[in-house]
Enzyme design. Structure first.
Site, PDB file in Angstrom:
ATOM      1  N   CYS A 171      92.012  60.383 -81.567  1.00 41.41           N
ATOM      2  CA  CYS A 171      91.793  58.874 -81.968  1.00 41.41           C
ATOM      3  C   CYS A 171      92.516  58.970 -83.157  1.00 41.41           C
ATOM      4  O   CYS A 171      93.029  59.909 -83.848  1.00 41.41           O
ATOM      5  CB  CYS A 171      90.550  58.796 -81.992  1.00 41.41           C
ATOM      6  SG  CYS A 171      89.523  59.726 -83.275  1.00 41.41           S
TER       7      CYS A 171
ATOM      8  N   GLU B  48      78.296  64.919 -89.148  1.00 33.99           N
ATOM      9  CA  GLU B  48      78.246  63.358 -89.386  1.00 33.99           C
ATOM     10  C   GLU B  48      76.777  63.043 -89.802  1.00 33.99           C
ATOM     11  O   GLU B  48      76.713  62.050 -90.879  1.00 33.99           O
ATOM     12  CB  GLU B  48      78.798  62.682 -88.432  1.00 33.99           C
ATOM     13  CG  GLU B  48      78.983  61.155 -88.496  1.00 33.99           C
ATOM     14  CD  GLU B  48      79.422  60.277 -87.359  1.00 33.99           C
ATOM     15  OE1 GLU B  48      79.000  59.245 -87.330  1.00 33.99           O
ATOM     16  OE2 GLU B  48      80.233  60.828 -86.565  1.00 33.99           O
TER      17      GLU B  48
ATOM     18  N   CYS C  61      86.627  60.146 -91.481  1.00 29.54           N
ATOM     19  CA  CYS C  61      87.075  58.930 -90.631  1.00 29.54           C
ATOM     20  C   CYS C  61      86.692  57.754 -91.338  1.00 29.54           C
ATOM     21  O   CYS C  61      85.395  57.657 -91.815  1.00 29.54           O
ATOM     22  CB  CYS C  61      86.526  59.191 -89.347  1.00 29.54           C
ATOM     23  SG  CYS C  61      87.087  57.599 -88.220  1.00 29.54           S
TER      24      CYS C  61
END
Length: 334
Positions: free
Chosen positions: A29, A143, A113
């Protein structure tokens, strides 16, 4: 894999019925690509070693390749010599980690990100408005630790609907939810529904926290799982989005589904009596690993894969500002 032009191969009746479906989109991604390129460019610009806190992305092959190029992966910043360069992974870090880096006078490059950064901003905003924040995610995931660190006194973790009964809040009218970006969409909605049943005034995030790539890969695997005898998901075991793809494939109707890091982990017994094999990969997986799986299947009589397109992706994220600045300065100095 594509066949060469010429005489078509002679197939047995059994082979003639076989099929391989390939999910599109799959693999890297925008956030993963940005993070990996960040480490590569930092190595080119500053020279080895460049330190990276945690795995830059959750894929052991990517990490091994970067290690060969001179990256050193560490668990915590006290393993980084004072004054050295350290890259923060795509999964994000808490304000406490930024503080520790400043204290040790480390040169930092933040490869978080941007879609994770968005969740961090939402956490800070809800905390500033004095909401209790329910963070849907997996305990111990980098995360989740980074997001929770933005407002630890306001955030509590909810891993599944089973946790909802034990939630304690100060004011049922001031509760908001956020989520890890790599969760199963369906499971997250189920958890949100259970939370909303207890707290009808639950406040939603301003936009979906589950990232576009996670959603697209789950929709794609649903499409190729229907009627599949076997779904092979390429991805590492610590990759949340890869593990979710196996679960989604089974829920969508695949007879069996397995996750592999690469073709060497495929058990040939999985292919016994299997006609339709579907293949996809998690968001941290280089396409070369998928090619290896397709080659493995081709060697065992399966035809070229047929791509099944469910979405187009064109999103690109700029490199971290710290790295862009230094790249520009290096270019001007030439």
């Amino acid at each position: 894999m594509s066949t060469d032009i010429g005489m078509p191969p002679i197939l047995s009746p059994e082979d003639a019925e076989k099929a391989v479906l390939l999910a599109a989109p799959r693999g890297y991604c925008a956030g993963v690509d940005r993070a990996v390129v960040t480490v590569e460019q930092a190595l080119d610009l500053y020279g080895a070693p460049v330190y990276v806190r945690k795995q830059i992305v959750h894929n052991k092959h990517v990490v091994a390749d970067l290690e060969q190029r001179g990256a050193i992966f560490v668990e915590e910043l006290d393993e980084v010599p004072a004054g050295e360069t350290v890259v923060f992974s795509a999964h994000g870090v808490s304000p406490e980690v930024h503080r520790q880096a400043a204290e040790r006078e480390l040169k930092t490059i933040d490869a978080t990100c941007p879609l994770v950064t968005k969740v961090h901003h939402e956490a800070k905003r809800f905390a500033a408005e004095d909401y209790d924040i329910l963070l849907i995610g997996h305990e111990g995931h980098e995360e989740v630790e980074g997001t929770a660190g933005e407002a630890p006194e306001h955030i509590q973790l909810v891993q599944s609907p089973a946790d909802v009964a034990g939630i304690v809040v100060r004011d049922p009218a001031r509760v908001a939810w956020l989520s890890q970006t790599t969760l199963s969409v369906d499971e997250t909605l189920e958890t949100v529904a259970a939370i909303r049943e207890r707290f009808p005034l639950l406040l939603d995030p301003p936009s979906d926290d589950i990232c576009y790539a996670t959603q697209n890969r789950q929709l794609a695997v649903k499409e190729i799982a229907q009627g599949a005898d076997l779904v092979i998901v390429v991805g590492s075991g610590n990759s949340s989005n890869s593990v979710r793809l196996v679960e989604v494939a089974l829920e969508a109707g695949a007879k069996t589904s397995y996750r592999v890091d690469d073709a060497s982990e495929i058990d040939e017994a999985w292919l016994e009596g299997v006609r339709t094999v579907s293949v996809t990969s998690g968001a941290s997986v280089p396409e070369s690993l998928v090619d290896g799986v397709l080659a493995y299947l081709a060697e065992r009589g399966y035809p070229d894969a047929k791509a099944v397109h469910t979405a187009e992706e064109s999103l690109i994220f700029a490199l971290p500002k710290e790295l862009r600045r230094d790249l520009k300065a290096a270019a001007q100095a030439r």
